[in-house]
Design a protein around this motif. Structure first.
Motif, PDB file in Angstrom:
ATOM      1  N   UNK B  34       0.755  -1.350   0.002  1.00  0.00           N
ATOM      2  CA  UNK B  34      -0.121  -0.089  -0.064  1.00  0.00           C
ATOM      3  C   UNK B  34       0.924   1.046   0.041  1.00  0.00           C
ATOM      4  N   UNK B  35       0.881   1.966  -1.056  1.00  0.00           N
ATOM      5  CA  UNK B  35       1.612   3.310  -0.915  1.00  0.00           C
ATOM      6  C   UNK B  35       1.161   4.356  -1.967  1.00  0.00           C
ATOM      7  N   UNK B  36       1.459   5.472  -1.828  1.00  0.00           N
ATOM      8  CA  UNK B  36       1.041   6.513  -2.758  1.00  0.00           C
ATOM      9  C   UNK B  36       2.317   7.311  -3.011  1.00  0.00           C
ATOM     10  N   UNK B  37       2.691   7.315  -4.259  1.00  0.00           N
ATOM     11  CA  UNK B  37       3.951   8.484  -4.696  1.00  0.00           C
ATOM     12  C   UNK B  37       3.334   9.789  -5.251  1.00  0.00           C
ATOM     13  N   UNK B  38       3.787  10.809  -4.899  1.00  0.00           N
ATOM     14  CA  UNK B  38       3.362  12.136  -5.328  1.00  0.00           C
ATOM     15  C   UNK B  38       3.938  12.420  -6.523  1.00  0.00           C
ATOM     16  N   UNK B  39       3.151  13.579  -7.652  1.00  0.00           N
ATOM     17  CA  UNK B  39       3.796  13.765  -8.414  1.00  0.00           C
ATOM     18  C   UNK B  39       5.036  14.695  -8.123  1.00  0.00           C
ATOM     19  N   UNK B  40       6.269  14.686  -8.967  1.00  0.00           N
ATOM     20  CA  UNK B  40       7.275  15.184  -8.797  1.00  0.00           C
ATOM     21  C   UNK B  40       8.116  14.731  -7.733  1.00  0.00           C
ATOM     22  N   UNK B  41       7.702  13.854  -7.345  1.00  0.00           N
ATOM     23  CA  UNK B  41       8.521  12.990  -6.076  1.00  0.00           C
ATOM     24  C   UNK B  41       9.679  12.275  -6.749  1.00  0.00           C
ATOM     25  N   UNK B  42      11.011  12.168  -5.872  1.00  0.00           N
ATOM     26  CA  UNK B  42      11.990  11.111  -6.511  1.00  0.00           C
ATOM     27  C   UNK B  42      12.112  10.038  -5.496  1.00  0.00           C
ATOM     28  N   UNK B  43      11.717   8.943  -5.832  1.00  0.00           N
ATOM     29  CA  UNK B  43      11.603   8.010  -4.867  1.00  0.00           C
ATOM     30  C   UNK B  43      12.599   6.781  -5.134  1.00  0.00           C
ATOM     31  N   UNK B  44      13.499   6.456  -4.293  1.00  0.00           N
ATOM     32  CA  UNK B  44      14.443   5.243  -4.412  1.00  0.00           C
ATOM     33  C   UNK B  44      13.997   4.272  -3.747  1.00  0.00           C
ATOM     34  N   UNK B  45      14.206   3.191  -4.547  1.00  0.00           N
ATOM     35  CA  UNK B  45      13.410   1.821  -4.132  1.00  0.00           C
ATOM     36  C   UNK B  45      14.515   0.779  -3.649  1.00  0.00           C
ATOM     37  N   UNK B  46      14.862   0.507  -2.477  1.00  0.00           N
ATOM     38  CA  UNK B  46      16.006  -0.270  -2.037  1.00  0.00           C
ATOM     39  C   UNK B  46      15.402  -1.584  -1.436  1.00  0.00           C
ATOM     40  N   UNK B  47      16.413  -2.328  -1.403  1.00  0.00           N
ATOM     41  CA  UNK B  47      16.309  -3.584  -0.841  1.00  0.00           C
ATOM     42  C   UNK B  47      17.301  -4.840  -1.039  1.00  0.00           C
ATOM     43  N   UNK B  48      17.259  -6.002  -0.617  1.00  0.00           N
ATOM     44  CA  UNK B  48      18.478  -6.913  -1.013  1.00  0.00           C
ATOM     45  C   UNK B  48      17.893  -7.529  -2.454  1.00  0.00           C
ATOM     46  N   UNK B  49      18.566  -8.256  -3.006  1.00  0.00           N
ATOM     47  CA  UNK B  49      18.128  -9.220  -4.164  1.00  0.00           C
ATOM     48  C   UNK B  49      16.886 -10.043  -3.793  1.00  0.00           C
ATOM     49  N   UNK B  50      16.027 -10.015  -4.936  1.00  0.00           N
ATOM     50  CA  UNK B  50      14.706 -10.907  -4.548  1.00  0.00           C
ATOM     51  C   UNK B  50      13.702 -10.244  -3.744  1.00  0.00           C
ATOM     52  N   UNK B  51      14.013  -8.885  -3.452  1.00  0.00           N
ATOM     53  CA  UNK B  51      13.042  -8.289  -2.298  1.00  0.00           C
ATOM     54  C   UNK B  51      11.798  -7.700  -3.151  1.00  0.00           C
ATOM     55  N   UNK B  52      11.887  -7.783  -4.598  1.00  0.00           N
ATOM     56  CA  UNK B  52      10.890  -7.294  -5.349  1.00  0.00           C
ATOM     57  C   UNK B  52      10.906  -6.092  -5.892  1.00  0.00           C
ATOM     58  N   UNK B  53      12.343  -5.145  -5.982  1.00  0.00           N
ATOM     59  CA  UNK B  53      12.518  -4.062  -6.455  1.00  0.00           C
ATOM     60  C   UNK B  53      12.044  -3.947  -8.195  1.00  0.00           C
ATOM     61  N   UNK B  54      12.510  -5.014  -8.631  1.00  0.00           N
ATOM     62  CA  UNK B  54      12.467  -4.888 -10.130  1.00  0.00           C
ATOM     63  C   UNK B  54      10.890  -5.246 -10.441  1.00  0.00           C
ATOM     64  N   UNK B  55      10.248  -6.024  -9.925  1.00  0.00           N
ATOM     65  CA  UNK B  55       9.033  -6.558  -9.994  1.00  0.00           C
ATOM     66  C   UNK B  55       8.042  -5.161  -9.832  1.00  0.00           C
ATOM     67  N   UNK B  56       8.427  -4.449  -8.768  1.00  0.00           N
ATOM     68  CA  UNK B  56       7.544  -3.196  -8.355  1.00  0.00           C
ATOM     69  C   UNK B  56       7.550  -2.235  -9.780  1.00  0.00           C
ATOM     70  N   UNK B  57       8.940  -2.233 -10.184  1.00  0.00           N
ATOM     71  CA  UNK B  57       9.115  -1.214 -11.624  1.00  0.00           C
ATOM     72  C   UNK B  57       8.436  -1.729 -12.261  1.00  0.00           C
TER      73      UNK B  57
END
Lengths: 250, 533
Positions: B34-57
């Motif tokens: 559950x999350x909301x990202x606002x227009x104009x925001x710079x969000x860094x997605x971090x986490x170890x391998x297989x945490x789901x970063x690429x899937x989220x993208x």
């Protein structure tokens, strides 16, 4: 040359390919090869590229000539000392060798014709030309992207064989035939897997850029069939006609 | 046209109770996000391998689920569009996705065609496309490159071209999936500075998945940390990194923090061997890749090599293992010129772990893969088993011996490739970017393996882009720039006294404050004009 309508190139390449198999006399096929070489220079390709393209075909040529020498129905046997394989003896015939050579010449002409299509022109223009000629866009793009990937595959193959050689595999260099065959998975599996991974990524990247959006596709390129294009096409057709006619007479 | 909302109320991206599972996978790759990202925001997605970063993208532009398939619950909305009911091609107008591998994203014959590809697919008017392409290329500093073939560009330029080709479709959200991991420190910094500038100018929402903690804390407005597919934190970098044990976001899920790798026992039987590079010069058609390089490597030494992409590091390795014929100078292995060595002897002396594990994995089990080298060396069965067992022990994969190497994740595939070279029992180990594809913890493990090999009396030479990491482990540092060695000595000395050299060689990873940087851009390079409308 860059402005030459790609449709003219496609037409010339198709005509040339058809001609290769239509011609029956070595002299006319030789003449066709000379025409291809002239075109090769005309579109700005280097002789070095020609040699690099022909080199890998050596094996194919040897196979063709050997196969034809044995299996082509001919009646002028050539004396060669060959070990007998069981009861089977196949005479090597002069006609077979001749036919094999002709076939090689045809393959050579074909192989040298294809780069003429793609040199000094953008892939996009060829895709556009192919779609204008009625080929579905996806098919046209698949063909040209595949052509574009050949140098990448070649580079991959070099890296892969270096990697395996550095793991002590010498079978590719100096092993016996069976050892080579057994060593092949070490080259082919990584090549296929890297290509498949790249193909998957590429299709993700293409879709991310709206490939297959369903909208009627536009192009920033325009194809205009100018008088010069017509003249070149006409000249090619006349030349090919003359070659075909001479071939009938000979 | 990029609409600037009156109030930043409407979210750019929302995930509502979103879960996703890849086909044939028993595990949810993302769970109850559950999350909301606002227009104009710079969000860094971090986490170890297989945490789901690429899937989220990939969820953001509909690649998940439309391309990947699988099962999902909940929904993702991007500027109000539900990604389930809108196709990838439709979402492409709003979201641009930049992937890790620069080569896999470029497929046209020229830079111009590449940038025009998206607009053409959308059926935009040719004139409109030409205008937006020209603006996009200017915005990323690739004006004047229109007729170049994308394959001839550098890694950083390729990623800029990918950005331009997305900008030309006037998206509102740009997503980067590990898009800087193949770039050198300088290239990665330049790319992120460019992204910050574009973000400010066009009010773009930027979402960047990365392993680079420095990058995340330097540029991100908020950091989104994932842990085993779940949202672990979503807050400002200061709060996330100040929270309890922030390093867990860079650690492999469920894995032990350390001790998974076995120390290499000091092996008196190791055939110690020196490498001497003497006035080496290597050329490719049209360029000199390595120029007048001399260096000696003694047994029991761990040397790190740093430098920009294209500075000659890999070429040097290729010359050491005899894959390249030097134009001048020579490489001697154990006192003998490398070209006079029999291949089997060379293999026994020098092992080379290449960058991409996929260029060598072919067997149907990890065990067979690692055994390939020893079998080629003609060892008997007992010896082969011993070597394979030891090598897998060293890299920490003894329990995966019967798995299919190609079915493993990227970091484990790298480790299998590493083990398969270790099994050759070479005296010298060359590592070409051994940490690529690993998360922070995995990278440390690789470095620890390298150290234990050194301690066992082997020579280890590693190419790396992460200067900080190399400095922690390698006692000697070689800095290359434009084919030459510009510094060579004890790591501590170089990092203390030759920072100017490191700076000039583009290997310092200092990410600056983005808002100051945005003003400090070379303005002749980047045009001030609006990209859209």
């Amino acid at each position: 040359m860059e402005r030459l309508d790609p449709r003219v190139r496609i037409a010339v390449v198709i005509l040339m390919s058809a001609l290769c198999f239509l011609l029956r006399h070595p002299a006319t096929i030789g003449a066709a090869f000379a025409v291809v070489l002239l075109l090769w220079r005309a579109v700005g390709l280097e002789w070095g590229q020609l040699l690099a393209g022909i080199k890998p075909l050596r094996v194919v040529f040897v196979l063709i000539i050997t196969a034809q020498a044995f299996f082509f129905p001919g009646d002028t046997p050539v004396r060669v000392e060959l070990p007998r394989i069981g009861l089977l003896t196949l005479p090597v015939t002069l006609e077979g060798i001749g036919f094999g050579l002709m076939l090689c010449l045809r393959v050579l002409v074909l192989a040298c014709t294809v780069p003429i299509l793609t040199s000094r022109t953008s892939i996009d223009r060829i895709v556009l030309a192919l779609t204008r000629l009625g080929l579905p866009y996806r098919a046209a793009y698949t063909v040209t992207t595949a052509l574009n990937q050949i140098p990448v595959l070649r580079a991959d193959f070099a890296t892969i064989s270096a990697a395996q050689r550095l793991r002590g595999s010498s079978a590719f260099d100096r092993g016996r035939f069976l050892q080579k065959v057994r060593a092949y998975p070490a080259l082919v599996v990584p090549l296929v897997m890297t290509s498949m991974r790249r193909a998957t990524l590429m299709s993700v990247a293409m879709q991310s850029r709206a490939f297959g959006s369903g909208a009627a596709r536009t192009s920033i390129h325009t194809l205009s069939f100018r008088r010069l294009d017509g003249l070149i096409l006409l000249a090619a057709m006349i030349l090919f006609g003359v070659l075909a006619a001479v071939d009938r007479v000979l | 046209m990029l609409p600037v909302p009156e109030h930043h109320v409407a979210a750019a991206v929302t995930f509502h109770r979103f879960s996703y599972r890849y086909p044939d996978s028993p595990r949810w790759a993302l769970q109850d996000i559950n999350l909301r990202i606002l227009p104009g925001e710079f969000v860094a997605v971090i986490g170890p391998n297989d945490a789901g970063k690429s899937t989220l993208c990939k969820c953001l532009n509909g690649i998940v689920p439309h391309f990947e398939g699988g099962a999902l619950k909940g929904r993702v909305r991007v500027h109000g569009l539900d990604t389930r009911s809108h196709q990838v091609a439709e979402l492409a107008r709003h979201v641009g996705l930049v992937l890790e591998d620069p080569d896999a994203q470029l497929f046209a014959g020229t830079v111009l065609d590449e940038a025009a590809f998206g607009g053409e697919n959308l059926g935009m008017e040719p004139d409109t496309i030409r205008t937006s392409v020209a603006r996009a290329l200017r915005a990323v500093g690739l004006r004047g490159f229109e007729d170049r073939a994308p394959a001839t560009l550098s890694g950083g330029q390729k990623q800029r071209l990918t950005i331009a080709s997305l900008l030309a479709m006037t998206p509102r959200v740009l997503v980067f999936d590990e898009a800087t991991s193949q770039l050198d420190a300088e290239g990665s910094r330049h790319l992120m500075e460019l992204v910050c500038r574009l973000k400010l100018r066009y009010k773009l929402t930027v979402i960047v998945a990365t392993h680079d903690m420095a990058l995340a804390s330097a540029y991100a407005d908020r950091v989104l940390a994932l842990e085993a597919g779940r949202l672990a934190a979503f807050d400002t970098p200061e709060r996330v990194f100040a929270g309890p044990d922030p390093s867990r976001f860079f650690r492999r899920a469920g894995g032990a923090a350390s001790g998974r790798t076995a120390a290499v026992a000091a092996d008196p039987l190791v055939d110690r061997c020196r490498i001497d590079v003497d006035a080496l010069r290597c050329e490719y058609p049209g360029t000199v890749a390595v120029d007048d390089v001399s260096a000696g490597f003694a047994p029991g030494e761990f040397a790190g090599i740093v430098g920009r992409n294209g500075s000659g590091k890999t070429t040097l390795f290729k010359a050491i293992v005899g894959l390249l014929e030097p134009a001048a100078g020579e490489v001697r292995v154990a006192g003998r010129p490398v070209r006079t060595l029999d291949p089997s002897e060379l293999v026994r002396r020098v092992g080379y772990v290449q960058q991409n594990p996929d260029h060598q994995l072919f067997a149907d089990t990890v065990w067979k893969e690692v055994a390939f080298g020893p079998v080629n060396q003609g060892l008997d069965r007992a010896e082969v088993e011993d070597r394979v067992g030891r090598s897998l022990e060293i890299v920490g994969l003894p329990d995966k011996a019967q798995e299919h190497p190609l079915a493993l994740g990227r970091s484990d595939r790298s480790l299998v490739a590493f083990a398969s070279v270790l099994a050759l029992d070479s005296a010298v180990i060359l590592l070409d970017e051994p940490t690529r594809g690993h998360d922070v913890e995995g990278s440390r493990r690789v470095m620890e393996i390298a150290c234990s090999l050194r301690d066992a009396g082997r020579t280890v030479i590693a190419i790396g882009h992460d200067l900080g990491l190399l400095c922690e482990y390698a006692e000697r540092l070689i800095v290359m720039d434009a084919g030459r060695i510009v510094a060579d000595g004890p790591t501590s000395e170089i990092t203390r006294e030759q920072t100017d050299v490191l700076e000039a060689a583009g290997v310092l990873t200092t990410h600056g404050a983005p808002y100051e940087l945005a003003g400090a851009f070379a303005d002749d390079m980047y045009d001030e004009e609006q990209i859209c409308g």
